[in-house]
Design a protein around this motif. Sequence first.
Motif, PDB file in Angstrom:
ATOM      1  N   TYR B   9     111.833 -83.911   1.858  1.00 49.58           N
ATOM      2  CA  TYR B   9     111.224 -83.762   3.169  1.00 49.58           C
ATOM      3  C   TYR B   9     109.715 -84.011   3.093  1.00 49.58           C
ATOM      4  N   ASP B  10     109.129 -84.327   4.245  1.00 48.13           N
ATOM      5  CA  ASP B  10     107.776 -84.884   4.271  1.00 48.13           C
ATOM      6  C   ASP B  10     106.727 -83.987   3.631  1.00 48.13           C
ATOM      7  N   GLU B  11     106.807 -82.678   3.911  1.00 43.41           N
ATOM      8  CA  GLU B  11     105.752 -81.822   3.356  1.00 43.41           C
ATOM      9  C   GLU B  11     105.883 -81.684   1.841  1.00 43.41           C
ATOM     10  N   ALA B  14     104.190 -84.739   0.568  1.00 44.50           N
ATOM     11  CA  ALA B  14     102.742 -84.552   0.711  1.00 44.50           C
ATOM     12  C   ALA B  14     102.204 -83.684  -0.429  1.00 44.50           C
ATOM     13  N   ALA B  15     102.943 -82.633  -0.787  1.00 41.44           N
ATOM     14  CA  ALA B  15     102.498 -81.767  -1.884  1.00 41.44           C
ATOM     15  C   ALA B  15     102.500 -82.542  -3.203  1.00 41.44           C
ATOM     16  N   TYR B  16     103.464 -83.444  -3.332  1.00 43.02           N
ATOM     17  CA  TYR B  16     103.512 -84.310  -4.525  1.00 43.02           C
ATOM     18  C   TYR B  16     102.268 -85.200  -4.559  1.00 43.02           C
ATOM     19  N   SER B  17     101.970 -85.806  -3.420  1.00 45.37           N
ATOM     20  CA  SER B  17     100.793 -86.669  -3.327  1.00 45.37           C
ATOM     21  C   SER B  17      99.511 -85.899  -3.611  1.00 45.37           C
ATOM     22  N   ALA B  18      99.470 -84.638  -3.173  1.00 40.17           N
ATOM     23  CA  ALA B  18      98.275 -83.813  -3.370  1.00 40.17           C
ATOM     24  C   ALA B  18      98.174 -83.295  -4.795  1.00 40.17           C
ATOM     25  N   LEU B  43     104.443 -92.456   0.314  1.00 40.51           N
ATOM     26  CA  LEU B  43     103.540 -91.874  -0.669  1.00 40.51           C
ATOM     27  C   LEU B  43     102.197 -92.607  -0.701  1.00 40.51           C
ATOM     28  N   LEU B  46     100.283 -91.255   2.078  1.00 39.22           N
ATOM     29  CA  LEU B  46      99.868 -89.879   1.819  1.00 39.22           C
ATOM     30  C   LEU B  46      98.697 -89.841   0.837  1.00 39.22           C
TER      31      LEU B  46
END
Lengths: 195, 220
Positions: B9-11, B14-18, B43, B46
């Motif tokens: 899921y998107d968030e 996003a946490a992976y990207s961060a 990704l 993101l």
Amino acid sequence: MQAMTKRKAPSDKLAALSACMTRIANDRDKSAFAELFDHYAPQIRAYSLARDPGADLVADDLVQEVMTRVWLKASKYNSNLANLNTWIFTLARNCRIDYLRRNSRYVTEIDPTDIFNDMEDEGPGPFQMAQQGRAEESIRAGLEELPREQAEILTKVYLEGKSHQQTSEELKLPLGTVKSRVRLALKKLEVLVVR
Amino acid sequence: MDKATNHPYDELLAAYSAGSLPLSQALCVSAHLENCKSCGQKLQRLNRVGSQLMQQLKPARASEQLKNRLLDSLDALTDEAAEHEPTKVDPSVPRCLHQFIDSNYNDLAWKRVSADIHSVELCRDSNGAKVELLKIKPGGSATTHTHLGDEYTVILEGSFSDEGGLYRQGDFMVRTDNDQHTPVATQDRECICLAVTEGPIQFTGLVSRLLNPFIRRGYA
Ligand SMILES: [Zn+2]
């Protein structure tokens, strides 16, 4: 978002910085490296200090790690495939993950190198590159218009490196609220629309 | 090769990207990304968000001393990463798992869990999460145990189905502890999954290393 200032990085500045990468790759040009340092080192330090306020030595270490990789990987960097600003961000992120793993109280047996390294070497591909300039601009504009509580969450997750769980504890918000704010923010920024 | 139909899921992406996702979960996302172009494109965008956020920070001045120290070090630098030998790992194994797998899935020390399932533990994360591979025989039930935390699964080979539908190679799933799904491997072949089970926080890597001398030998 008091910590943020509006600072435009015009595309000609980015082009000049990208040219520095070429000079390093082709000629091992140290003045080009110094130019990149002048631009990116303060950003990288700010990124590190966002997570560890006051930890200047940690911030300097991160600069050293990232800029070392810039020097070593310059020949692999392809400005036609990846935006330099984004490439530097992924390097800084990867170096920080590495640093945290080595200095954590809790042992992890997982080496992050092969998890994240792909993105350092491979860009988005020529098709997306054509749209990249516009995407940069729309993300920048979008961030400025983001409701405060959504911007706050993105700052926690991206700059302070907080997990959703940590963010929920620090902001005293239910975990579900944290996740839905991330989702809403990304929706506003239109980053998840696959064109 | 965009086979996957179930995505993080998107968030989570996003946490992976961060870089703020626990590494065990990042392993699963990474294994999925190797099979999923559309998540790869997400990704990239993101990462651009992260880049913009970094650029908007108030710059923190770097000293001339730091700059000169770096400039002086450049000539002596060598890229250790570039000197690594070419990998001997089977190309079907996702790159993020090469650190645990020397050649291929068959050569791992599989342990019998049930008549249908074999497993091999790869490692523990700092939050106590267990990272393992599960091998389910054709037509076998993939229900292992009840657990407390969430379970992240990526299908590496084969496929399985449950009440929710069919899951194929590359598919990414999160199951919470109150899910009542009963996944079954399809009849045509065995199914191999990467599974991350969250555990109690006090369960550190040290303990699992003591408990798992094989793993310790495996990649020390
Ligand atoms: Zn996907």
